[in-house]
Design a protein around this motif. Structure first.
Motif, PDB file in Angstrom:
ATOM      1  N   LEU A   2     -29.700 -27.547  39.957  1.00  0.00           N
ATOM      2  CA  LEU A   2     -29.379 -27.445  38.535  1.00  0.00           C
ATOM      3  C   LEU A   2     -28.797 -26.082  38.164  1.00  0.00           C
ATOM      4  O   LEU A   2     -28.217 -25.929  37.090  1.00  0.00           O
ATOM      5  N   GLN A  56     -32.739 -33.710  40.633  1.00  0.00           N
ATOM      6  CA  GLN A  56     -32.203 -32.435  40.172  1.00  0.00           C
ATOM      7  C   GLN A  56     -33.331 -31.417  39.993  1.00  0.00           C
ATOM      8  O   GLN A  56     -34.390 -31.732  39.452  1.00  0.00           O
ATOM      9  N   LYS A  72     -26.342 -24.888  39.596  1.00  0.00           N
ATOM     10  CA  LYS A  72     -24.902 -25.053  39.802  1.00  0.00           C
ATOM     11  C   LYS A  72     -24.346 -26.269  39.063  1.00  0.00           C
ATOM     12  O   LYS A  72     -23.153 -26.544  39.122  1.00  0.00           O
ATOM     13  N   ASN A  73     -25.216 -27.021  38.391  1.00  0.00           N
ATOM     14  CA  ASN A  73     -24.798 -28.231  37.680  1.00  0.00           C
ATOM     15  C   ASN A  73     -25.498 -28.288  36.330  1.00  0.00           C
ATOM     16  O   ASN A  73     -26.651 -27.865  36.207  1.00  0.00           O
ATOM     17  N   ILE A  74     -24.825 -28.822  35.319  1.00  0.00           N
ATOM     18  CA  ILE A  74     -25.474 -29.008  34.029  1.00  0.00           C
ATOM     19  C   ILE A  74     -26.365 -30.241  34.085  1.00  0.00           C
ATOM     20  O   ILE A  74     -26.288 -31.047  35.018  1.00  0.00           O
ATOM     21  N   SER A  91     -24.336 -33.766  34.429  1.00  0.00           N
ATOM     22  CA  SER A  91     -23.079 -33.267  34.979  1.00  0.00           C
ATOM     23  C   SER A  91     -22.040 -34.379  35.084  1.00  0.00           C
ATOM     24  O   SER A  91     -22.361 -35.575  35.060  1.00  0.00           O
ATOM     25  N   SER A  92     -20.771 -33.977  35.227  1.00  0.00           N
ATOM     26  CA  SER A  92     -19.692 -34.958  35.379  1.00  0.00           C
ATOM     27  C   SER A  92     -19.883 -35.770  36.657  1.00  0.00           C
ATOM     28  O   SER A  92     -19.583 -36.969  36.697  1.00  0.00           O
ATOM     29  N   LYS A  93     -20.400 -35.130  37.703  1.00  0.00           N
ATOM     30  CA  LYS A  93     -20.663 -35.837  38.960  1.00  0.00           C
ATOM     31  C   LYS A  93     -21.691 -36.942  38.744  1.00  0.00           C
ATOM     32  O   LYS A  93     -21.518 -38.080  39.205  1.00  0.00           O
TER      33      LYS A  93
END
Length: 381
Positions: free
Chosen positions: A61, A260, A63-65, A68-70
């Protein structure tokens, strides 16, 4: 208070009966008894109908919101293939914090030392204490600096539901938590929908981690697996890993699970990723021994409570002085992790020893005091 498992063990001994303890994620105490030769361990060699566990991916988390878009793309692809998505988030409500943007004041319950949780409702939004259940109207002004600049922070199941409805408006989203299940009829309707074979998103608290056999769920998400790890309790890792592995077990062959976390380097997530619960048990047993916690040591909590904090402190201090020379280790006096519940302040000491006898001898010294005593506490909260 009593532990149903331990009482069952005692009854089986009294009646010379065979006892079967069944669990996909047995407790550390039960597994320790296997290692000692007290219990016999029987394992299922495969999942029902030879289902293969899903692939598990640990997502950082940092490195990602949160959404996330992914993650959203994976949800979209799953739904477009006429499969379903399941999201496990063990925090109900819309947001766990209402805060003043100017001075940082956080709104708390008047009767418990916890933050108020923001809930949305068609009858009107409200704040609720998840300890005592007290509800409050949503405040419009800061109690500290009189600012009107208030905002909600963080996610609950309601907010995740709202965010996903805005993105995936063509698909049904089912939320399962204490707020959405009003009665038995409502629960039965939701369960029928969950088992219906059409693409949907299922969001829920720990109720969805157990018991459901969901054949069309191909993508599952734990948006923040750290929620349980921050609890100040020696069983927090055990409970968290149990829930995560039980949740993964809801997914049949060919599925994918995103977990996550802000701590992907934490060793426990390797055990979760590999669905290696027995490996986790061996790892955690070593930690428990180092930290002098059960099953190697016995614990007892002695708790004094009063609406007057000074009186609670004085009482627990008096008890400490009375038993401090007994042959047991004493932790405290200190406030409980949730210091005030229902307007009562809670102060405690924790007794620790390898011997039940020594703990009981210490407790016998204070039998005339009006305090709460919990032997072998399941948690320290």
């Amino acid at each position: 208070y009593y532990n149903a498992r331990d009482l069952s063990v005692l009854m089986s001994e009294l009646y010379n009966a065979t006892l079967i303890l069944s669990s996909a994620t047995p407790s550390i105490e039960s597994y320790f008894n296997v290692l000692r030769g007290k219990y016999e361990l029987l394992k299922l060699k495969s999942r029902v109908k030879n289902y293969v566990y899903p692939s598990v991916e640990i997502v950082d988390l940092k490195k990602n919101i949160f959404l996330s878009s992914k993650l959203l793309n994976e949800i979209r692809q799953t739904l477009e293939k006429n499969n379903s998505v399941m999201i496990f988030f063990n925090r109900r409500g819309y947001s766990p914090v209402l805060i003043c943007s100017d001075c940082g004041y956080v709104f708390k319950c008047n009767y418990c030392s916890v933050n108020l949780v923001f809930h949305k409702s068609i009858k009107g939004n409200y704040l609720e204490c998840h300890i005592c259940g007290k509800r409050y109207k949503v405040f419009e002004i800061c109690h500290k600096c009189s600012s009107y600049n208030l905002k909600v922070v963080g996610f609950g199941t309601q907010r995740i539901e709202e965010e996903l409805k805005n993105i995936f408006s063509n698909y049904e989203i089912l939320r399962i938590d204490r707020d959405s299940i009003k009665n038995r009829k409502n629960l039965e309707l939701i369960i029928r929908k969950i088992h219906s074979n059409y693409p949907k998103i299922i969001i829920g608290t720990q109720i969805i981690a157990k018991g459901f056999d969901l054949k069309d769920v191909k993508f599952a998400i734990v948006p923040n697996a750290d929620l349980g790890l921050s609890v100040p309790d020696f069983r927090n890792y055990e409970r968290n890993v149990q829930l995560l592995i039980q949740f993964i077990g809801r997914i049949r062959t060919g599925g994918l699970v995103y977990i996550q976390t802000y701590e992907p380097e934490n060793e426990v997530f390797n055990f979760v990723k590999n669905i290696d619960y027995e490996g986790f048990l061996n790892y955690e047993i070593k930690k428990r021994k180092e930290m002098k916690f059960p099953p190697f040591y016995k614990l007892a909590i002695i708790e004094a409570k009063s609406k007057d904090e000074t009186k609670a402190i004085e009482l627990i201090t008096e008890i400490y002085e009375k038993i401090k020379n007994e042959n047991v280790e004493i932790l405290g006096p200190a406030p409980a992790p949730i210091e005030k519940i229902k307007n009562y302040y809670r102060w405690r000491i924790i007794l620790r020893s390898k011997s039940y006898k020594r703990i009981k001898e210490a407790i016998e010294k204070i039998k005339n005091y009006n305090v709460k005593v919990v032997i072998d506490p399941y948690d320290l909260m």
